[in-house]
Write a protein that holds these residues in place. Structure first.
Motif, PDB file in Angstrom:
ATOM      1  N   ASP A  68    -137.911  53.016  32.349  1.00 43.75           N
ATOM      2  CA  ASP A  68    -137.226  52.826  33.627  1.00 43.75           C
ATOM      3  C   ASP A  68    -135.776  53.285  33.560  1.00 43.75           C
ATOM      4  OD1 ASP A  68    -137.107  52.129  36.325  1.00 43.75           O
ATOM      5  OD2 ASP A  68    -136.384  50.119  35.900  1.00 43.75           O
ATOM      6  N   CYS A  69    -135.577  54.493  33.065  1.00 47.90           N
ATOM      7  CA  CYS A  69    -134.263  55.125  33.024  1.00 47.90           C
ATOM      8  C   CYS A  69    -134.305  56.326  33.964  1.00 47.90           C
ATOM      9  CB  CYS A  69    -133.913  55.569  31.608  1.00 47.90           C
ATOM     10  SG  CYS A  69    -132.210  56.131  31.414  1.00 47.90           S
ATOM     11  N   LYS A  70    -133.573  56.263  35.054  1.00 48.98           N
ATOM     12  CA  LYS A  70    -133.782  57.203  36.157  1.00 48.98           C
ATOM     13  C   LYS A  70    -132.577  58.095  36.449  1.00 48.98           C
ATOM     14  CE  LYS A  70    -137.978  55.844  37.141  1.00 48.98           C
ATOM     15  NZ  LYS A  70    -139.121  56.767  36.937  1.00 48.98           N
ATOM     16  N   LYS A  71    -131.660  58.230  35.492  1.00 49.47           N
ATOM     17  CA  LYS A  71    -130.538  59.149  35.662  1.00 49.47           C
ATOM     18  C   LYS A  71    -130.371  59.992  34.401  1.00 49.47           C
ATOM     19  CE  LYS A  71    -127.600  56.812  39.086  1.00 49.47           C
ATOM     20  NZ  LYS A  71    -128.480  55.666  39.400  1.00 49.47           N
ATOM     21  N   ILE A  72    -129.993  61.240  34.597  1.00 41.17           N
ATOM     22  CA  ILE A  72    -129.701  62.139  33.487  1.00 41.17           C
ATOM     23  C   ILE A  72    -128.361  62.808  33.753  1.00 41.17           C
ATOM     24  CG2 ILE A  72    -130.411  64.171  32.181  1.00 41.17           C
ATOM     25  CD1 ILE A  72    -133.303  63.594  33.007  1.00 41.17           C
ATOM     26  N   VAL A  73    -127.431  62.710  32.800  1.00 37.31           N
ATOM     27  CA  VAL A  73    -126.159  63.408  32.888  1.00 37.31           C
ATOM     28  C   VAL A  73    -126.390  64.880  32.529  1.00 37.31           C
ATOM     29  CG1 VAL A  73    -123.826  63.587  31.948  1.00 37.31           C
ATOM     30  CG2 VAL A  73    -124.860  61.325  32.317  1.00 37.31           C
ATOM     31  N   VAL A  74    -125.823  65.780  33.345  1.00 35.32           N
ATOM     32  CA  VAL A  74    -125.944  67.217  33.084  1.00 35.32           C
ATOM     33  C   VAL A  74    -124.548  67.824  33.066  1.00 35.32           C
ATOM     34  CG1 VAL A  74    -128.276  67.399  34.011  1.00 35.32           C
ATOM     35  CG2 VAL A  74    -126.340  67.743  35.548  1.00 35.32           C
ATOM     36  N   TYR A  84    -140.308  62.732  39.245  1.00 33.70           N
ATOM     37  CA  TYR A  84    -140.283  61.515  38.434  1.00 33.70           C
ATOM     38  C   TYR A  84    -139.368  60.446  39.030  1.00 33.70           C
ATOM     39  CZ  TYR A  84    -142.399  64.388  34.746  1.00 33.70           C
ATOM     40  OH  TYR A  84    -143.229  65.209  34.016  1.00 33.70           O
ATOM     41  N   GLY A  85    -138.783  60.727  40.179  1.00 43.53           N
ATOM     42  CA  GLY A  85    -137.819  59.797  40.764  1.00 43.53           C
ATOM     43  C   GLY A  85    -136.512  59.742  40.001  1.00 43.53           C
ATOM     44  N   VAL A  86    -136.165  60.847  39.324  1.00 40.37           N
ATOM     45  CA  VAL A  86    -134.976  60.897  38.474  1.00 40.37           C
ATOM     46  C   VAL A  86    -133.837  61.616  39.192  1.00 40.37           C
ATOM     47  CG1 VAL A  86    -134.030  61.934  36.352  1.00 40.37           C
ATOM     48  CG2 VAL A  86    -136.234  60.735  36.299  1.00 40.37           C
ATOM     49  N   SER A  87    -132.616  61.121  39.018  1.00 35.49           N
ATOM     50  CA  SER A  87    -131.414  61.718  39.595  1.00 35.49           C
ATOM     51  C   SER A  87    -130.581  62.392  38.505  1.00 35.49           C
ATOM     52  CB  SER A  87    -130.560  60.648  40.282  1.00 35.49           C
ATOM     53  OG  SER A  87    -131.259  60.060  41.359  1.00 35.49           O
ATOM     54  N   LEU A  88    -129.811  63.395  38.919  1.00 39.74           N
ATOM     55  CA  LEU A  88    -128.928  64.117  38.005  1.00 39.74           C
ATOM     56  C   LEU A  88    -127.479  63.784  38.315  1.00 39.74           C
ATOM     57  CD1 LEU A  88    -130.611  67.660  38.141  1.00 39.74           C
ATOM     58  CD2 LEU A  88    -131.143  65.737  36.616  1.00 39.74           C
ATOM     59  N   ALA A  89    -126.714  63.459  37.277  1.00 38.86           N
ATOM     60  CA  ALA A  89    -125.291  63.157  37.403  1.00 38.86           C
ATOM     61  C   ALA A  89    -124.518  64.298  36.752  1.00 38.86           C
ATOM     62  CB  ALA A  89    -124.965  61.818  36.742  1.00 38.86           C
ATOM     63  N   PHE A  90    -123.841  65.085  37.567  1.00 38.25           N
ATOM     64  CA  PHE A  90    -123.161  66.301  37.112  1.00 38.25           C
ATOM     65  C   PHE A  90    -121.765  65.956  36.611  1.00 38.25           C
ATOM     66  CE2 PHE A  90    -120.728  70.263  38.338  1.00 38.25           C
ATOM     67  CZ  PHE A  90    -121.247  71.052  37.315  1.00 38.25           C
ATOM     68  N   GLU A  91    -121.490  66.318  35.342  1.00 38.03           N
ATOM     69  CA  GLU A  91    -120.222  65.931  34.702  1.00 38.03           C
ATOM     70  C   GLU A  91    -119.349  67.143  34.418  1.00 38.03           C
ATOM     71  OE1 GLU A  91    -118.400  63.049  31.243  1.00 38.03           O
ATOM     72  OE2 GLU A  91    -120.494  63.657  31.057  1.00 38.03           O
ATOM     73  N   PHE A  92    -118.209  67.227  35.114  1.00 41.51           N
ATOM     74  CA  PHE A  92    -117.202  68.239  34.774  1.00 41.51           C
ATOM     75  C   PHE A  92    -116.542  67.850  33.454  1.00 41.51           C
ATOM     76  CE2 PHE A  92    -114.923  64.958  37.020  1.00 41.51           C
ATOM     77  CZ  PHE A  92    -113.669  64.893  36.449  1.00 41.51           C
ATOM     78  N   VAL A  93    -116.034  68.847  32.737  1.00 44.90           N
ATOM     79  CA  VAL A  93    -115.380  68.622  31.447  1.00 44.90           C
ATOM     80  C   VAL A  93    -113.972  69.182  31.509  1.00 44.90           C
ATOM     81  CG1 VAL A  93    -115.441  69.115  28.963  1.00 44.90           C
ATOM     82  CG2 VAL A  93    -117.569  68.665  30.208  1.00 44.90           C
ATOM     83  N   GLY A  94    -112.974  68.352  31.230  1.00 44.95           N
ATOM     84  CA  GLY A  94    -111.578  68.718  31.402  1.00 44.95           C
ATOM     85  C   GLY A  94    -110.999  69.574  30.296  1.00 44.95           C
ATOM     86  N   TYR A  95    -111.696  70.668  29.979  1.00 40.68           N
ATOM     87  CA  TYR A  95    -111.199  71.663  29.034  1.00 40.68           C
ATOM     88  C   TYR A  95    -110.966  72.968  29.799  1.00 40.68           C
ATOM     89  CZ  TYR A  95    -113.273  68.743  25.275  1.00 40.68           C
ATOM     90  OH  TYR A  95    -113.618  67.734  24.422  1.00 40.68           O
TER      91      TYR A  95
END
Length: 259
Positions: free
Chosen positions: A79-85, A117-128
């Motif tokens: 029951d883990c429904k988010k993935i950081v990308v 799969y009912g999964v969401s994506l969390a988009f992560e900017f990187v401060g470089y």
């Protein structure tokens, strides 16, 4: 041990690192992981992370898709429904418009695959400076262009500070699109010079956490906060001490603005 100590010290949620998950499954099963969460207070919140998703060749992108499928399948059990990308670094001379178009295209494709799969994506900017998406405003504009219920943004205090993201962009953000909030702090280095190894405990560095937390409270965000540090010195500490200190410093930092 990470799971057991986080449970002992009262964490509510944990982001599961992709590399550590694969290492764990060398000697355990997904059923073992499910049993842990079923019998513990702490729950899984997100997988962290699918890295360098944009501007990939066919072989590289196939590996991204393979890992996405793997995480979706594990997530359906625990029951883990988010993935950081995470976007790609050192891409060459692409314009901001080209970067946005490519990133939007890839996020649509991955979100299509995750949606089943009912999964969401969390988009992560990187401060470089060499990351293709390196400010909150740029990342939020991409998320808005994607315009999907299962695509949002990761707000990381370190990355927000590291490339001088604009507070005005956060003030205008929809709190429902902030899928993951990372808290951390860092040493006092110039813009563009900060890297992961310069992160320190929340409240122990130069990031203006108060203004970020106050802004989140004002726009109505109150979902979760995850302490995320990559300071090698802390890895050398006794594991329980590190996990306990992370909990204590995070609570100290947020308690003025959140219950």
């Amino acid at each position: 041990m990470d799971l057991e100590f986080c449970e002992k010290h009262g964490y509510d949620l944990i982001e599961i690192r992709l590399d550590k998950l694969k290492e764990y499954l060398e000697e355990h099963t997904v059923a073992d992981l499910k049993n842990f969460f079923d019998t513990s207070k702490i729950k899984s919140f997100a997988f962290n992370a699918l890295e360098f998703i944009s501007f990939r060749d066919e072989t590289g992108y196939s590996k991204i898709v393979e890992d996405l499928q793997f995480l979706c399948e594990v997530g359906s059990v625990i029951d883990c429904k988010k993935i950081v990308v995470v976007p790609t670094f050192d891409i060459g001379d692409y314009t901001r418009q080209q970067i946005q178009e490519e990133t939007v295209r890839v996020l649509h494709d991955l979100a299509d695959r995750a949606q089943a799969y009912g999964v969401s994506l969390a988009f992560e900017f990187v401060g470089y400076p060499n990351c293709s998406v390196n400010t909150f405003g740029q990342a939020y504009q991409i998320v808005q262009a994607v315009n999907r219920d299962n695509v949002g943004i990761v707000l990381d205090c370190f990355h927000f500070h590291a490339m001088n993201s604009r507070l005005e962009d956060l003030q205008q953000a929809d709190p429902a699109k902030i899928f993951v909030f990372h808290i951390d702090d860092c040493e006092d280095l110039p813009v563009g010079a900060l890297r992961d190894q310069h992160r320190v405990w929340p409240g122990h560095g130069s990031v203006d956490l108060d203004v970020i937390l106050r802004t989140l409270s004002e726009i109505g965000y109150s979902e979760m906060v995850s302490v995320e540090l990559f300071m090698p010195e802390y890895w050398d500490w006794e594991i329980e001490r590190t996990i306990q200190t992370g909990k204590e410093t995070t609570e100290q930092a947020i308690r003025t603005y959140f219950a």
